[in-house]
Design a protein around this motif. Sequence first.
Motif, short mmCIF file in Angstrom:
data_model
loop_
_atom_site.label_atom_id
_atom_site.label_comp_id
_atom_site.label_asym_id
_atom_site.label_seq_id
_atom_site.Cartn_x
_atom_site.Cartn_y
_atom_site.Cartn_z
N VAL A 153 0.84 -1.19 0.00
CA VAL A 153 0.00 0.00 0.00
C VAL A 153 0.88 1.25 0.00
O VAL A 153 2.04 1.23 0.41
CB VAL A 153 -0.94 0.03 1.22
N VAL A 154 0.30 2.36 -0.48
CA VAL A 154 1.00 3.64 -0.52
C VAL A 154 -0.02 4.75 -0.34
O VAL A 154 -1.18 4.63 -0.75
CB VAL A 154 1.76 3.79 -1.86
N HIS A 155 0.38 5.84 0.31
CA HIS A 155 -0.50 6.99 0.58
C HIS A 155 -1.76 6.57 1.33
O HIS A 155 -2.88 6.94 0.96
CB HIS A 155 -0.90 7.68 -0.73
N VAL A 156 -1.61 5.79 2.41
CA VAL A 156 -2.77 5.33 3.18
C VAL A 156 -2.49 5.47 4.68
O VAL A 156 -1.34 5.63 5.11
CB VAL A 156 -3.13 3.86 2.88
N THR A 157 -3.57 5.40 5.45
CA THR A 157 -3.49 5.32 6.91
C THR A 157 -4.28 4.11 7.37
O THR A 157 -5.41 3.88 6.92
CB THR A 157 -4.08 6.60 7.55
N LEU A 158 -3.68 3.31 8.25
CA LEU A 158 -4.32 2.13 8.82
C LEU A 158 -4.63 2.42 10.28
O LEU A 158 -3.75 2.87 11.03
CB LEU A 158 -3.40 0.92 8.70
N SER A 159 -5.89 2.18 10.70
CA SER A 159 -6.31 2.59 12.04
C SER A 159 -7.18 1.54 12.71
O SER A 159 -7.91 0.79 12.04
CB SER A 159 -7.11 3.91 11.98
N TRP A 160 -7.09 1.49 14.06
CA TRP A 160 -8.00 0.71 14.89
C TRP A 160 -8.98 1.66 15.55
O TRP A 160 -8.57 2.70 16.11
CB TRP A 160 -7.25 -0.04 15.98
N PRO A 200 -7.21 9.89 1.02
CA PRO A 200 -8.07 11.08 1.02
C PRO A 200 -9.40 10.92 0.28
O PRO A 200 -10.27 11.79 0.39
CB PRO A 200 -7.19 12.13 0.33
N ILE A 201 -9.57 9.82 -0.46
CA ILE A 201 -10.80 9.67 -1.25
C ILE A 201 -11.73 8.59 -0.68
O ILE A 201 -12.93 8.79 -0.56
CB ILE A 201 -10.47 9.34 -2.71
N ARG A 202 -11.17 7.42 -0.33
CA ARG A 202 -12.02 6.30 0.07
C ARG A 202 -11.45 5.58 1.28
O ARG A 202 -10.34 5.86 1.73
CB ARG A 202 -12.18 5.32 -1.11
N ASN A 203 -12.24 4.59 1.77
CA ASN A 203 -11.77 3.76 2.88
C ASN A 203 -12.32 2.35 2.75
O ASN A 203 -13.30 2.12 2.03
CB ASN A 203 -12.16 4.38 4.23
#
Length: 271
Positions: A153-160, A200-203
């Motif tokens: 993955v690139v340009h993403v954030t992974l969160s709990w 910034p666009i989807r999740n």
Amino acid sequence: MFIFICLCLWSLPGVSGVDVVKSESESVMEGDSVTLRTDVTEILKHEEIDWRFGKILIANINMKENKSTLYNTSATEIFRNRLKLDQTGSLIIMNTRTTDSGEYKVTSISRDTPLITFNLTVYAHLPVPVISRNCSSSSSAQNCSLACSVVNVVHVTLSWYKGNSLLSSISVSDLSISLSLPLEVKHQEKNSYRCVINNPIRNQTTHLDISKLCHTCAELCICCCGSTEAVIRLALSALVGVATFSVLICDFRSKNLQQKKSVQTSASDTD
């Protein structure tokens, strides 16, 4: 008053001889189409302009003569059959790819100056986060160790998230890598947890089912060791079973052969 009016006219866009520089940013998901709109037809209608991607010339438009050219060269091969121009000189990129990300410029040939610049970012499709049990020695009878993971993955954030509250997060910008984010929960708790990956666009979201993943070692012994070790143990067990079966077959055949020889020997002695 006369001087004031002249100064106002000089600053207005659309007046001949004025260099208008406009900078915009556009974002789109891979596979979608995007239109980079000039929106300055009053200036461009008397201009011959070039479209460039970085330093690559991709199109030429003579607005006064209503002529346009899309270039098909080795440098523009990445855009093969994916570019269009409309009547206003806007550039349409179809079936976008992540390699289309970068700076696009509209340049006046007569003045050799950029009129408009676009910074385009094309985001790759998001994978679905995978939640797995982290069966390490740190796990206890009360707590369950988990990990949420994504790959390449690139340009993403992974969160709990716990309910709507953010618990932890990790981000990656330019490099394509794999991400893993740990979480520890109680075996019997009823709280709602979810793992979310977003740009910034989807999740994309995966919800945690504690009852399925967080068994105790007594309930699911295979989880007390790593998955690789478990597979090895199963394979060894199968080999031992096959070997034991082979030994029993050989022993059975050996006994049958001995019995036949005994019968034949007895018959010879009788004769």
